[in-house]
Design a protein around this motif. Structure first.
Motif, PDB file in Angstrom:
ATOM      1  N   TYR A  36       4.460  -2.422  -4.087  1.00 45.41           N
ATOM      2  CA  TYR A  36       4.905  -1.587  -2.968  1.00 45.41           C
ATOM      3  C   TYR A  36       3.965  -1.827  -1.791  1.00 45.41           C
ATOM      4  O   TYR A  36       2.746  -1.845  -1.958  1.00 45.41           O
ATOM      5  N   ALA A  37       4.525  -1.988  -0.598  1.00 42.78           N
ATOM      6  CA  ALA A  37       3.694  -2.239   0.582  1.00 42.78           C
ATOM      7  C   ALA A  37       4.310  -1.603   1.815  1.00 42.78           C
ATOM      8  O   ALA A  37       5.520  -1.344   1.877  1.00 42.78           O
ATOM      9  N   GLY A  38       3.444  -1.380   2.808  1.00 47.98           N
ATOM     10  CA  GLY A  38       3.909  -0.959   4.123  1.00 47.98           C
ATOM     11  C   GLY A  38       4.055   0.524   4.343  1.00 47.98           C
ATOM     12  O   GLY A  38       4.433   0.946   5.428  1.00 47.98           O
ATOM     13  N   GLY A  39       3.768   1.321   3.349  1.00 47.69           N
ATOM     14  CA  GLY A  39       3.939   2.760   3.488  1.00 47.69           C
ATOM     15  C   GLY A  39       2.678   3.476   3.928  1.00 47.69           C
ATOM     16  O   GLY A  39       1.658   2.866   4.221  1.00 47.69           O
ATOM     17  N   HIS A  40       2.759   4.788   3.947  1.00 50.71           N
ATOM     18  CA  HIS A  40       1.658   5.626   4.424  1.00 50.71           C
ATOM     19  C   HIS A  40       0.976   6.393   3.297  1.00 50.71           C
ATOM     20  O   HIS A  40       0.132   7.249   3.543  1.00 50.71           O
ATOM     21  N   VAL A  49       8.594   6.046  -4.235  1.00 56.50           N
ATOM     22  CA  VAL A  49       9.124   5.007  -3.348  1.00 56.50           C
ATOM     23  C   VAL A  49      10.644   5.106  -3.279  1.00 56.50           C
ATOM     24  O   VAL A  49      11.237   5.040  -2.193  1.00 56.50           O
ATOM     25  N   CYS A  50      11.294   5.290  -4.417  1.00 54.86           N
ATOM     26  CA  CYS A  50      12.760   5.397  -4.440  1.00 54.86           C
ATOM     27  C   CYS A  50      13.265   6.638  -3.709  1.00 54.86           C
ATOM     28  O   CYS A  50      14.364   6.625  -3.156  1.00 54.86           O
ATOM     29  N   ALA A  51      12.451   7.682  -3.672  1.00 50.27           N
ATOM     30  CA  ALA A  51      12.842   8.896  -2.947  1.00 50.27           C
ATOM     31  C   ALA A  51      12.795   8.682  -1.438  1.00 50.27           C
ATOM     32  O   ALA A  51      13.346   9.474  -0.677  1.00 50.27           O
TER      33      ALA A  51
END
Length: 184
Positions: A36-40, A49-51
């Motif tokens: 997973y990348a690019g989030g906060h 992530v799916c939410a």
């Protein structure tokens, strides 16, 4: 930790099971890790992530030997094995975590990705505009262990047969010369 003489590419092209399965087939790819990348959010998990609340994209980190397989070839495979014109969706997988994104690890990768998009658009390869996001490299949080080597472990699972297997057939038809085991 970078391996001497290797490079890293990070691509989001829908479900990371698909991206992983495609790149694992290529000669010169040393390993592929879903993540997973690019989030906060730090240390996201699949459910978060799916939410859609984490801002992360499902990605595959691809460690490759640039003397066997170059970044432009990786880009060619990327754009041929997912729909880069579909915003926040790949087939039945819908949500911002499935967007098309390239996490450029350096200025050269960014320039090559921009050039590739311009070439594809100038050639009219796709009917709709390419919406692939070019982002700076960022931390990739490894996905849970049960996501790793998903296709290799579950080739008869419905999603694998209906979504991943056709991508692999397309890969073999279009890029047979790049495969670990060349097409017959």
């Amino acid at each position: 930790m970078p391996e001497s003489g290797t490079e890293l590419a990070v691509f989001g092209g829908g479900c990371f099971w698909c991206v992983e399965a495609v790149y694992q087939q290529l000669a010169g790819v040393l390993y592929v890790e879903p993540g997973y990348a690019g989030g906060h959010m730090d240390a996201p998990d699949y459910e978060t992530v799916c939410a859609g609340a984490s801002g992360h994209i499902e990605v595959a980190s691809i460690r490759f030997d640039p003397y066997q397989l170059n970044y432009e070839q990786l880009l060619d495979v990327f754009f041929a094995t997912h729909n880069p014109t579909s915003l926040d969706r790949q087939g039945a997988d819908v949500g911002p975590q499935y967007r098309s994104a390239i996490f450029c690890q350096n200025a050269r990768q960014e320039a090559q990705a921009r050039d590739k998009i311009a070439q594809l658009e100038a050639a009219g390869v796709f009917t709709d505009p390419i919406v692939t996001e070019l982002r700076p490299g960022s931390k990739v949080w490894p996905a849970e262990t049960y996501h790793r080597d998903y296709y290799a472990r579950h080739p008869q699972q419905g999603y694998c047969r209906q979504v991943i297997a056709p991508k692999l057939s397309k890969l073999q038809a279009k890029f047979g010369g790049l495969l670990r085991t060349p097409a017959l």
